[in-house]
Design a protein around this motif. Structure first.
Motif, PDB file in Angstrom:
ATOM      1  N   ALA A  24      24.995 108.225-112.420  1.00 13.52           N
ATOM      2  CA  ALA A  24      25.101 109.483-113.164  1.00 13.52           C
ATOM      3  C   ALA A  24      25.744 110.485-112.216  1.00 13.52           C
ATOM      4  O   ALA A  24      25.198 110.763-111.164  1.00 13.52           O
ATOM      5  CB  ALA A  24      23.720 109.966-113.584  1.00 13.52           C
ATOM      6  N   LEU A  74      16.363 115.447-101.717  1.00 16.46           N
ATOM      7  CA  LEU A  74      15.994 116.688-101.019  1.00 16.46           C
ATOM      8  C   LEU A  74      15.044 117.578-101.817  1.00 16.46           C
ATOM      9  O   LEU A  74      14.612 118.626-101.330  1.00 16.46           O
ATOM     10  CB  LEU A  74      17.257 117.467-100.622  1.00 16.46           C
ATOM     11  CG  LEU A  74      18.168 116.694 -99.655  1.00 16.46           C
ATOM     12  CD1 LEU A  74      19.383 117.526 -99.275  1.00 16.46           C
ATOM     13  CD2 LEU A  74      17.410 116.272 -98.401  1.00 16.46           C
ATOM     14  N   GLU A  88      28.719 124.526-103.704  1.00 15.95           N
ATOM     15  CA  GLU A  88      29.877 123.817-104.254  1.00 15.95           C
ATOM     16  C   GLU A  88      30.817 123.351-103.148  1.00 15.95           C
ATOM     17  O   GLU A  88      31.218 124.149-102.295  1.00 15.95           O
ATOM     18  CB  GLU A  88      30.604 124.772-105.213  1.00 15.95           C
ATOM     19  CG  GLU A  88      31.256 124.104-106.410  1.00 15.95           C
ATOM     20  CD  GLU A  88      30.257 123.408-107.341  1.00 15.95           C
ATOM     21  OE1 GLU A  88      30.494 122.244-107.663  1.00 15.95           O
ATOM     22  OE2 GLU A  88      29.242 124.035-107.728  1.00 15.95           O
ATOM     23  N   GLY A  91      27.924 120.750-100.119  1.00 18.27           N
ATOM     24  CA  GLY A  91      26.723 119.931-100.060  1.00 18.27           C
ATOM     25  C   GLY A  91      25.467 120.755 -99.868  1.00 18.27           C
ATOM     26  O   GLY A  91      25.466 121.969-100.060  1.00 18.27           O
ATOM     27  N   SER A 202      19.504 106.422 -96.240  1.00 17.53           N
ATOM     28  CA  SER A 202      20.966 106.362 -96.139  1.00 17.53           C
ATOM     29  C   SER A 202      21.496 106.412 -94.711  1.00 17.53           C
ATOM     30  O   SER A 202      22.577 105.925 -94.431  1.00 17.53           O
ATOM     31  CB  SER A 202      21.580 107.505 -96.928  1.00 17.53           C
ATOM     32  OG  SER A 202      21.138 107.449 -98.251  1.00 17.53           O
TER      33      SER A 202
HETATM   34  O1  CP3 Z   1      22.048 107.587-108.314  1.00 19.20           O
HETATM   35  C1  CP3 Z   1      21.895 108.390-109.248  1.00 19.20           C
HETATM   36  O2  CP3 Z   1      22.683 108.452-110.218  1.00 19.20           O
HETATM   37  C2  CP3 Z   1      20.649 109.244-109.257  1.00 19.20           C
HETATM   38  C3  CP3 Z   1      20.754 110.549-108.684  1.00 19.20           C
HETATM   39  C4  CP3 Z   1      20.884 110.768-107.183  1.00 19.20           C
HETATM   40  C5  CP3 Z   1      21.540 111.912-106.662  1.00 19.20           C
HETATM   41  N1  CP3 Z   1      21.351 111.937-105.302  1.00 19.20           N
HETATM   42  C6  CP3 Z   1      22.273 112.890-107.463  1.00 19.20           C
HETATM   43  C7  CP3 Z   1      23.226 113.808-106.805  1.00 19.20           C
HETATM   44  C8  CP3 Z   1      20.340 110.069-106.108  1.00 19.20           C
HETATM   45  C9  CP3 Z   1      19.581 108.757-106.101  1.00 19.20           C
HETATM   46  C10 CP3 Z   1      20.641 110.838-104.930  1.00 19.20           C
HETATM   47  C11 CP3 Z   1      20.191 110.448-103.576  1.00 19.20           C
HETATM   48  C12 CP3 Z   1      20.673 111.193-102.409  1.00 19.20           C
HETATM   49  N2  CP3 Z   1      20.867 112.540-102.294  1.00 19.20           N
HETATM   50  C13 CP3 Z   1      20.928 110.610-101.156  1.00 19.20           C
HETATM   51  C14 CP3 Z   1      20.739 109.157-100.822  1.00 19.20           C
HETATM   52  C15 CP3 Z   1      21.827 108.305-101.343  1.00 19.20           C
HETATM   53  C16 CP3 Z   1      23.157 108.496-100.680  1.00 19.20           C
HETATM   54  O3  CP3 Z   1      24.099 108.866-101.402  1.00 19.20           O
HETATM   55  O4  CP3 Z   1      23.253 108.249 -99.471  1.00 19.20           O
HETATM   56  C17 CP3 Z   1      21.341 111.633-100.288  1.00 19.20           C
HETATM   57  C18 CP3 Z   1      21.744 111.469 -98.835  1.00 19.20           C
HETATM   58  C19 CP3 Z   1      21.299 112.860-101.011  1.00 19.20           C
HETATM   59  C20 CP3 Z   1      21.598 114.222-100.509  1.00 19.20           C
HETATM   60  C21 CP3 Z   1      22.747 114.845-101.200  1.00 19.20           C
HETATM   61  N3  CP3 Z   1      22.755 115.167-102.544  1.00 19.20           N
HETATM   62  C22 CP3 Z   1      23.990 115.224-100.649  1.00 19.20           C
HETATM   63  C23 CP3 Z   1      24.396 115.025 -99.206  1.00 19.20           C
HETATM   64  C24 CP3 Z   1      24.743 115.778-101.690  1.00 19.20           C
HETATM   65  C25 CP3 Z   1      26.111 116.413-101.565  1.00 19.20           C
HETATM   66  C26 CP3 Z   1      27.192 115.409-101.570  1.00 19.20           C
HETATM   67  C27 CP3 Z   1      27.624 115.094-102.980  1.00 19.20           C
HETATM   68  O5  CP3 Z   1      27.761 113.920-103.303  1.00 19.20           O
HETATM   69  O6  CP3 Z   1      27.867 116.050-103.720  1.00 19.20           O
HETATM   70  C28 CP3 Z   1      23.970 115.710-102.884  1.00 19.20           C
HETATM   71  C29 CP3 Z   1      24.380 116.183-104.221  1.00 19.20           C
HETATM   72  C30 CP3 Z   1      24.170 115.284-105.386  1.00 19.20           C
HETATM   73  N4  CP3 Z   1      23.102 114.460-105.594  1.00 19.20           N
HETATM   74  C31 CP3 Z   1      25.039 115.177-106.516  1.00 19.20           C
HETATM   75  C32 CP3 Z   1      24.456 114.261-107.407  1.00 19.20           C
HETATM   76  C33 CP3 Z   1      24.968 113.828-108.754  1.00 19.20           C
HETATM   77  C34 CP3 Z   1      26.317 115.968-106.733  1.00 19.20           C
HETATM   78  C35 CP3 Z   1      25.930 117.334-107.196  1.00 19.20           C
HETATM   79  C36 CP3 Z   1      26.896 117.917-108.203  1.00 19.20           C
HETATM   80  O7  CP3 Z   1      26.803 117.612-109.379  1.00 19.20           O
HETATM   81  O8  CP3 Z   1      27.715 118.738-107.736  1.00 19.20           O
END
Ligand code: CP3
Length: 342
Positions: A24, A74, A88, A91, A202
């Motif tokens: 998603a 988080l 935006e 992160g 991760s």
């Molecule tokens: O997998 C899925 O579809 C479920 C949702 C999910 C999100 N984050 C949504 C998200 C899950 C399981 C995570 C886990 C997560 N979050 C991790 C571990 C997995 C990995 O990717 O290593 C980590 C390290 C995070 C921390 C995090 N969240 C970061 C560093 C960021 C910014 C980078 C980015 O991709 O934008 C996020 C944001 C985030 N988490 C988004 C989503 C859909 C993007 C936010 C947006 O819509 O702008």
């Protein structure tokens, strides 16, 4: 009946289960639409109806075998009292912890309760899933979450590694607090309807070999033991990304139901060393979804040929990239089903 749960429980599945980390997300136009409506990413995480909607979006488009709760790792430190914002294109920005006083201020008692909106999302999603699709809940690995709490956002994790290497007492206390809240948080997801759990560690691969047991393996083992005390049968997938040859040690120490691995690890070799008791999940390189048709197909084929039959959950080696065309995911699923003859 649910291929994902069958593989996790050591039974033979009716077909190879498929789901994708970050399934998603921004690569889906319908996600961007709901995200805009919600305002911020965190508003989306804490609006059960909208979070349930985006959790279900990939299931409507693709023939997948699991939904994963839409939230973020988080939210746990946020629920412990640290302010959190997602800027935006930059992160996460998380309030930091840098000493014993900071650890003492963390709220362990109320943290899991503060995440009530997340459990609401879980129960809304569970009601919508058909009888073949499993629902995965999750939390971050204690090392990965603690590293964000020390660093305050995306980083090279040097500060957190230095603190861990020096063996600072407050680091140990911080990890213990994250473990305690994570156990409670996962149990409540299970009570709301999650059928399997994944621990996303991760940044496990950053930790030098001599610290792996104390910083990576032991905390995940404690989280799993804590969850199993209350919910003995819930299967757990451990994704300690970047361990390479060290995944076998992680599996022996933690005894998960499945081990998620990054690209580059041979699934057949790993599975042979783990035995039938632990399934493997992965590990198509996420960038291959952006490659030319020929390279893409060859990479998918290579994962399928290497994967152990009946003991494999298809996934990527890390999260799907925002620039992937959704049609590529349709094709990916079709290629896997075609290979399996189902
Ligand atoms: O997998 C899925 O579809 C479920 C949702 C999910 C999100 N984050 C949504 C998200 C899950 C399981 C995570 C886990 C997560 N979050 C991790 C571990 C997995 C990995 O990717 O290593 C980590 C390290 C995070 C921390 C995090 N969240 C970061 C560093 C960021 C910014 C980078 C980015 O991709 O934008 C996020 C944001 C985030 N988490 C988004 C989503 C859909 C993007 C936010 C947006 O819509 O702008």
């Amino acid at each position: 009946m649910k291929p994902l749960l069958d593989v996790l429980q050591g039974k033979s599945p009716s077909r190879r289960p498929i789901w994708l980390m970050r399934q998603a997300g921004r690569y889906l136009p319908e996600y961007r639409e709901v995200r805009k409506k919600a305002g911020s990413f965190l508003d989306l995480c804490y609006s059960p109806n909208l979070a349930a909607e985006v959790t279900l979006q990939p299931l409507r488009r693709f023939d997948l075998d699991a939904a994963i709760l839409f939230s973020d790792i988080l939210v746990v430190p946020q629920a412990m009292g640290l302010s959190l914002d997602f800027v935006e294109n930059e992160g996460p920005k998380l309030e930091t912890v840098s000493d014993d006083a900071g650890v003492q201020r963390l709220d362990v008692r109320n943290a899991a309760t503060n995440l009530g909106k997340v459990y609401e999302t879980v129960s809304l999603v569970r009601k919508e899933l058909n009888k073949r699709v499993g629902l995965i809940g999750f939390c971050g690995g204690a090392w990965t979450v603690a590293s964000y709490m020390i660093e305050g956002g995306s980083s090279d994790r040097k500060r957190a590694l230095a603190v861990a290497t020096r063996g600072e007492a407050w680091f140990g206390d911080l990890v213990e607090k994250v473990i305690e809240v994570s156990v409670d948080y996962l149990c409540r997801q299970v009570e709301a309807g999650a059928e399997a759990l994944q621990i996303f560690d991760s940044w496990a691969g950053d930790v030098p070999a001599e610290l792996r047991e104390s910083v990576v393996f032991k905390p995940s083992r404690k989280i799993m033991d804590g969850v199993r005390e209350r919910h003995p049968h819930v299967p757990v997938i451990l994704f300690a990304r970047g361990l390479g040859g060290g995944h076998v040690d992680a599996a022996r120490y933690c005894a998960p139901n499945a081990l998620g691995v990054e690209q580059g690890v041979s699934l057949s070799e790993l599975s042979a060393r783990l035995g039938d008791g632990i399934a493997v999940q992965g590990n198509l390189e996420p960038e291959k979804l952006l490659a030319g048709e020929k390279e893409f197909r060859a990479a998918v084929q290579a994962v399928l040929e290497d994967a152990p039959r009946g003991r494999h959950i298809f996934n990527l080696g890390h999260g799907i990239l925002p620039s992937v065309a959704p049609e590529r995911v349709t094709e990916l699923v079709r290629l896997i089903r075609e290979y399996d003859g189902v």
